[in-house]
Design an enzyme around this catalytic site. Structure first.
Site, PDB file in Angstrom:
ATOM      1  N   PRO A   1       0.848  -1.236   0.127  1.00  0.00           N
ATOM      2  CA  PRO A   1       0.096   0.053  -0.156  1.00  0.00           C
ATOM      3  C   PRO A   1       0.910   1.338   0.056  1.00  0.00           C
ATOM      4  CG  PRO A   1      -0.063  -1.124   2.056  1.00  0.00           C
ATOM      5  CD  PRO A   1       0.757  -2.078   1.255  1.00  0.00           C
TER       6      PRO A   1
ATOM      7  N   CYS B   1       0.544   5.773  -0.343  1.00  0.00           N
ATOM      8  CA  CYS B   1      -0.373   6.624  -0.397  1.00  0.00           C
ATOM      9  C   CYS B   1       0.119   7.571  -1.561  1.00  0.00           C
ATOM     10  CB  CYS B   1      -0.204   7.640   0.765  1.00  0.00           C
ATOM     11  SG  CYS B   1      -0.689   6.815   2.302  1.00  0.00           S
TER      12      CYS B   1
ATOM     13  N   ALA C   1      -3.349   3.392   2.178  1.00  0.00           N
ATOM     14  CA  ALA C   1      -3.926   3.443   3.398  1.00  0.00           C
ATOM     15  C   ALA C   1      -5.435   4.143   3.360  1.00  0.00           C
ATOM     16  CB  ALA C   1      -3.148   4.336   4.521  1.00  0.00           C
TER      17      ALA C   1
ATOM     18  N   GLN D   1      -6.075  -1.419   2.654  1.00  0.00           N
ATOM     19  CA  GLN D   1      -5.718  -1.162   3.749  1.00  0.00           C
ATOM     20  C   GLN D   1      -6.629  -0.398   4.552  1.00  0.00           C
ATOM     21  OE1 GLN D   1      -1.959   1.096   4.671  1.00  0.00           O
ATOM     22  NE2 GLN D   1      -1.226  -0.962   5.271  1.00  0.00           N
TER      23      GLN D   1
ATOM     24  N   TYR E   1       0.401   5.261  13.083  1.00  0.00           N
ATOM     25  CA  TYR E   1      -0.842   5.782  12.964  1.00  0.00           C
ATOM     26  C   TYR E   1      -1.730   5.055  14.147  1.00  0.00           C
ATOM     27  CZ  TYR E   1       0.755   7.244   8.525  1.00  0.00           C
ATOM     28  OH  TYR E   1       1.544   7.703   7.682  1.00  0.00           O
TER      29      TYR E   1
ATOM     30  N   ARG F   1      -1.302  -5.323   9.596  1.00  0.00           N
ATOM     31  CA  ARG F   1       0.126  -4.618   9.301  1.00  0.00           C
ATOM     32  C   ARG F   1       0.721  -4.240  10.737  1.00  0.00           C
ATOM     33  NH1 ARG F   1       3.056  -0.852   4.597  1.00  0.00           N
ATOM     34  NH2 ARG F   1       3.648  -3.070   3.937  1.00  0.00           N
TER      35      ARG F   1
ATOM     36  N   LEU G   1      12.484  -1.797   0.994  1.00  0.00           N
ATOM     37  CA  LEU G   1      13.878  -1.902   0.023  1.00  0.00           C
ATOM     38  C   LEU G   1      14.113  -3.339  -0.594  1.00  0.00           C
ATOM     39  CD1 LEU G   1      16.289   0.853   1.689  1.00  0.00           C
ATOM     40  CD2 LEU G   1      14.149   1.155  -0.030  1.00  0.00           C
TER      41      LEU G   1
ATOM     42  N   GLY H   1       7.233  -1.763  -2.782  1.00  0.00           N
ATOM     43  CA  GLY H   1       6.802  -0.485  -2.791  1.00  0.00           C
ATOM     44  C   GLY H   1       7.357   0.403  -3.838  1.00  0.00           C
ATOM     45  N   ARG H   2       8.382   1.006  -3.624  1.00  0.00           N
ATOM     46  CA  ARG H   2       9.309   1.977  -4.717  1.00  0.00           C
ATOM     47  C   ARG H   2       9.460   1.140  -6.035  1.00  0.00           C
ATOM     48  NH1 ARG H   2      11.123   2.601   0.440  1.00  0.00           N
ATOM     49  NH2 ARG H   2      11.221   5.013   1.288  1.00  0.00           N
TER      50      ARG H   2
END
Length: 364
Positions: A25, A27, A61, A103, A184, A232, A304, A326-327
């Site tokens: 996930p 944002c 999210a 998520q 969060y 998570r 990573l 992700g990246r």
């Protein structure tokens, strides 16, 4: 030839994922109308990774309430208009052969912030912000002081997670993930660095975990017997011994499993601003491995993982059941198809429109 472990199917409850390389996930801060309704940006962003071969595409999210968003530009799932917009995106993801996850999130004391393009820090109420909520009045550095949640507000938040889960299922999502990481709201209750309550939601680990477990039970109840529920967790605040620790994560992962969680998505950090985090390729993988071994629950690893052979090693060695990237999916939405080629996995889900781009294609 043996198929790479990364490209073997994986089944949880009634959902079979075509591979174990999944989209984390991420944002996007791209709801320009600030109404929580996902847009064409989300369709193309998420749909592109499904087209690119991912086994699971996890949406960002997504706020279970308006004040549960990190920023006013986040997606939400607290009303039917949002549900219907998500359903179009889910249908496209399914059409590309991937599973769709969402998520479910509440930002807590890290809510009501600017998105990166507009600056940093809290956004004022006259600019569309709101008073953030938290377990106590301890603020995240640089952000607004939160209002401590009453018992009634905690119950309302639990109900909001339940309602959001119901709408997500109605939109067609295959997986529901409860976000209890990255500083969060649910993580804020878990960590003694952000929770100094003296009631049944503070103090002991059992008390600090109470809110999360109430949410997991409600989401599990809505999900029924067929839909996987993920949680998570940040494995550590990177501020031991006074902060949230791996030992805490192991204990709470077991409780979450017993409450109905099918997989723990293991990340770390996010709850304090000055944590000394030793970032590097696969730096969070040992946490996923520890939870998997000690709790006996499936895990996904993140952090990573940008290279196919590292992702393959993580799964093949049994450190995690899947890898969240992700990246790399931002840089290359076709990361999964590229990884399949580099690892020698014969997959049958190249889009036919792209067949001339396959590595096996030869000019006529």
């Amino acid at each position: 030839m043996t198929s790479p472990a990364l490209f073997t199917p994986f089944t949880l409850r009634s959902v079979t994922f075509r591979n174990r390389l999944w989209v984390a996930p991420m944002c996007q801060y791209s709801v320009e109308k600030r109404d929580g309704v996902p847009t064409d940006w989300h369709l193309v962003h998420l749909g592109g990774t499904a087209r690119g071969g991912a086994g699971l595409v996890m949406a960002e999210a997504t706020g279970v309430t308006p004040e549960g968003r990190i920023s006013a530009w986040d997606t939400g799932i607290w009303n039917d208009e949002q549900r219907d917009a998500w359903s179009r995106i889910v249908a496209f993801i399914h059409g590309q052969g991937a599973a769709a996850g969402i998520q479910l999130a509440h930002a807590g004391r890290k809510g009501s912030t600017h998105r990166g393009l507009e600056g940093h820090g809290a956004i004022a109420t006259h600019d569309g912000g709101w008073e953030p909520l938290g377990p106590s009045t301890l603020p995240f550095p640089g952000l607004a002081t939160p209002a401590p949640m009453s018992h009634a507000q905690i119950a309302q938040a639990v109900a909001a997670f339940r309602s959001a889960a119901r709408r997500a299922l109605d939109a067609g999502f295959d997986v529901l993930e409860v976000h209890a990481a990255h500083g969060y709201l649910l993580h804020e209750f878990l960590s003694p660095l952000s929770n100094d309550r003296s009631d049944e939601y503070g103090g002991s680990l059992e008390n600090r975990a109470r809110f999360l477990l109430e949410v997991v039970r409600e989401v599990r109840d809505v999900a029924g017997a067929d839909v996987p529920v993920f949680v998570r967790l940040s494995a550590t605040d990177w501020k031991e011994p006074e902060g949230w620790t791996l030992e805490d994560t192991v204990a709470v992962s077991a409780w979450a499993r017993d409450a109905g969680a099918d997989l723990v998505d293991v990340s770390s950090g996010g709850n304090v601003a000055d944590a000394p985090i030793p970032v590097g390729p696969g730096y969070q993988v040992p946490f996923a491995a520890e939870v998997r071994e000690r709790v006996g629950v499936p895990t996904s690893a993140v952090g990573l993982v940008t290279e196919p052979h590292l992702a393959e090693h993580i799964v093949a060695s049994g450190q995690a059941d899947a890898v969240m990237a992700g990246r790399e999916f931002l840089r290359d939405p076709h990361f999964a198809l590229r990884a399949a080629h580099e690892l020698g996995a014969g997959v049958d889900y190249w889009p036919f429109q792209y067949e001339r781009g396959t590595f096996a294609h030869r000019p006529a």
